[in-house]
Design an enzyme around this catalytic site. Structure first.
Site, PDB file in Angstrom:
ATOM      1  N   CYS A 212       0.872  -1.189   0.000  1.00 22.88           N
ATOM      2  CA  CYS A 212       0.000   0.000   0.000  1.00 22.88           C
ATOM      3  C   CYS A 212       0.900   1.228   0.000  1.00 22.88           C
ATOM      4  O   CYS A 212       2.072   1.148  -0.366  1.00 22.88           O
ATOM      5  CB  CYS A 212      -0.971  -0.026   1.177  1.00 22.88           C
ATOM      6  SG  CYS A 212      -0.194  -0.002   2.806  1.00 22.88           S
TER       7      CYS A 212
ATOM      8  N   ASN B 253       2.254   1.396   4.345  1.00 22.10           N
ATOM      9  CA  ASN B 253       2.574   0.126   5.005  1.00 22.10           C
ATOM     10  C   ASN B 253       2.240   0.160   6.501  1.00 22.10           C
ATOM     11  O   ASN B 253       2.897  -0.495   7.308  1.00 22.10           O
ATOM     12  CB  ASN B 253       4.046  -0.275   4.777  1.00 22.10           C
ATOM     13  CG  ASN B 253       4.384  -1.721   5.165  1.00 22.10           C
ATOM     14  OD1 ASN B 253       5.515  -2.012   5.525  1.00 22.10           O
ATOM     15  ND2 ASN B 253       3.435  -2.618   5.128  1.00 22.10           N
TER      16      ASN B 253
ATOM     17  N   CYS C 146      -1.482   0.678   7.329  1.00 22.70           N
ATOM     18  CA  CYS C 146      -2.931   0.409   7.447  1.00 22.70           C
ATOM     19  C   CYS C 146      -3.343  -0.811   6.612  1.00 22.70           C
ATOM     20  O   CYS C 146      -3.587  -1.890   7.149  1.00 22.70           O
ATOM     21  CB  CYS C 146      -3.756   1.626   7.033  1.00 22.70           C
ATOM     22  SG  CYS C 146      -3.453   3.111   8.020  1.00 22.70           S
ATOM     23  N   ARG C 147      -3.432  -0.636   5.297  1.00 21.93           N
ATOM     24  CA  ARG C 147      -4.017  -1.688   4.462  1.00 21.93           C
ATOM     25  C   ARG C 147      -3.127  -2.912   4.270  1.00 21.93           C
ATOM     26  O   ARG C 147      -3.598  -4.044   4.423  1.00 21.93           O
ATOM     27  CB  ARG C 147      -4.404  -1.108   3.092  1.00 21.93           C
ATOM     28  CG  ARG C 147      -5.544  -0.126   3.167  1.00 21.93           C
ATOM     29  CD  ARG C 147      -5.662   0.666   1.889  1.00 21.93           C
ATOM     30  NE  ARG C 147      -4.520   1.552   1.716  1.00 21.93           N
ATOM     31  CZ  ARG C 147      -4.290   2.286   0.653  1.00 21.93           C
ATOM     32  NH1 ARG C 147      -5.116   2.219  -0.376  1.00 21.93           N
ATOM     33  NH2 ARG C 147      -3.231   3.077   0.596  1.00 21.93           N
ATOM     34  N   SER C 148      -1.857  -2.705   3.905  1.00 24.56           N
ATOM     35  CA  SER C 148      -1.045  -3.890   3.601  1.00 24.56           C
ATOM     36  C   SER C 148      -0.745  -4.744   4.843  1.00 24.56           C
ATOM     37  O   SER C 148      -0.777  -5.982   4.728  1.00 24.56           O
ATOM     38  CB  SER C 148       0.234  -3.541   2.821  1.00 24.56           C
ATOM     39  OG  SER C 148       1.048  -2.636   3.512  1.00 24.56           O
TER      40      SER C 148
ATOM     41  N   ASP D 273      -8.259   3.744   0.947  1.00 26.40           N
ATOM     42  CA  ASP D 273      -7.329   4.214   1.972  1.00 26.40           C
ATOM     43  C   ASP D 273      -8.113   4.708   3.196  1.00 26.40           C
ATOM     44  O   ASP D 273      -8.891   5.651   3.094  1.00 26.40           O
ATOM     45  CB  ASP D 273      -6.509   5.363   1.363  1.00 26.40           C
ATOM     46  CG  ASP D 273      -5.404   5.837   2.289  1.00 26.40           C
ATOM     47  OD1 ASP D 273      -5.428   5.480   3.478  1.00 26.40           O
ATOM     48  OD2 ASP D 273      -4.526   6.573   1.806  1.00 26.40           O
TER      49      ASP D 273
HETATM   50  P1  4NP Z   1      -1.841   2.786   4.079  1.00 26.98           P
HETATM   51  O1  4NP Z   1      -2.495   4.126   4.642  1.00 26.98           O
HETATM   52  O2  4NP Z   1      -1.287   3.138   2.706  1.00 26.98           O
HETATM   53  O3  4NP Z   1      -2.981   1.844   3.984  1.00 26.98           O
HETATM   54  O4  4NP Z   1      -0.776   2.362   5.066  1.00 26.98           O
HETATM   55  C1  4NP Z   1      -1.831   5.350   4.703  1.00 26.98           C
HETATM   56  C2  4NP Z   1      -0.938   5.585   5.717  1.00 26.98           C
HETATM   57  C3  4NP Z   1      -0.305   6.801   5.795  1.00 26.98           C
HETATM   58  C4  4NP Z   1      -0.572   7.780   4.852  1.00 26.98           C
HETATM   59  C5  4NP Z   1      -1.468   7.522   3.830  1.00 26.98           C
HETATM   60  C6  4NP Z   1      -2.094   6.305   3.751  1.00 26.98           C
HETATM   61  N1  4NP Z   1       0.052   9.037   4.946  1.00 26.98           N
HETATM   62  O5  4NP Z   1      -0.253   9.916   4.120  1.00 26.98           O
HETATM   63  O6  4NP Z   1       0.907   9.239   5.827  1.00 26.98           O
END
Ligand code: 4NP
Length: 160
Positions: free
Chosen positions: A9, A12, A14-16, A127
């Protein structure tokens, strides 16, 4: 040789890691931990070294998922290490396609939801970072469905 899967993602956190936890649960239930290795990474570096977002950990805990790990950024060597590079959204996929060093590497990239027969073409794992807690529950539902399909695909293709 184990089959290797890396979920990717943006951050790294939340989703992954959630997809990784969902896949780990399915792999363990199928007694395939020795045959399938999994990991996760992010296309961005903002959260490198951090554990998963506490909201992702809390939502996972409520559903019996151990969302854990330490964020890292995807590297070009991942295309050699992993048989499946599984992107959460189309933006992650584009970033990975740009990083892919060869056509073979490019062919290893797919969207997680492409393995869910109930999903439409190019469906994404949304997201949840800037949203509420319900977004994290939805991510779990989507990841579980995608991972079920992915595991089925791997079992057939690799005769496991
Ligand atoms: P992820 O979510 O891609 O599912 O881990 C996010 C985590 C952090 C951010 C964006 C999405 N950020 O902008 O910091």
């Amino acid at each position: 040789m184990p089959v290797r899967v890396c979920f990717v993602c943006l951050g790294n956190i939340c989703r992954s890691p959630t997809a990784e936890a969902a896949m780990r649960q399915l792999i363990d239930a199928a007694d395939l931990a020795a045959a399938i290795e999994i990991d996760s990474a992010g296309t961005g570096a903002w959260h490198v070294g951090e554990p998963p977002d506490r909201r992702a950990r809390a939502a996972g805990k409520l559903r019996g998922l151990d969302v854990r790990g330490q964020a890292r950024k995807v590297v070009v060597e991942d295309f050699d290490r992993f048989d499946y590079i599984v992107a959460m959204d189309r933006s992650n996929r584009t970033d990975l396609q740009q990083l892919a060093p060869s056509e073979t590497a490019h062919d290893r990239i797919a969207l997680l939801r492409s393995y869910d027969p109930a999903s439409h073409t190019d469906a994404e794992v949304p997201d949840p970072y800037y949203g509420g807690d319900d977004g994290f529950e939805r991510v779990i539902d989507i990841c579980e469905a995608g991972c079920r399909g992915l595991l089925e695909h791997i079992r057939k293709r690799h005769e496991l």
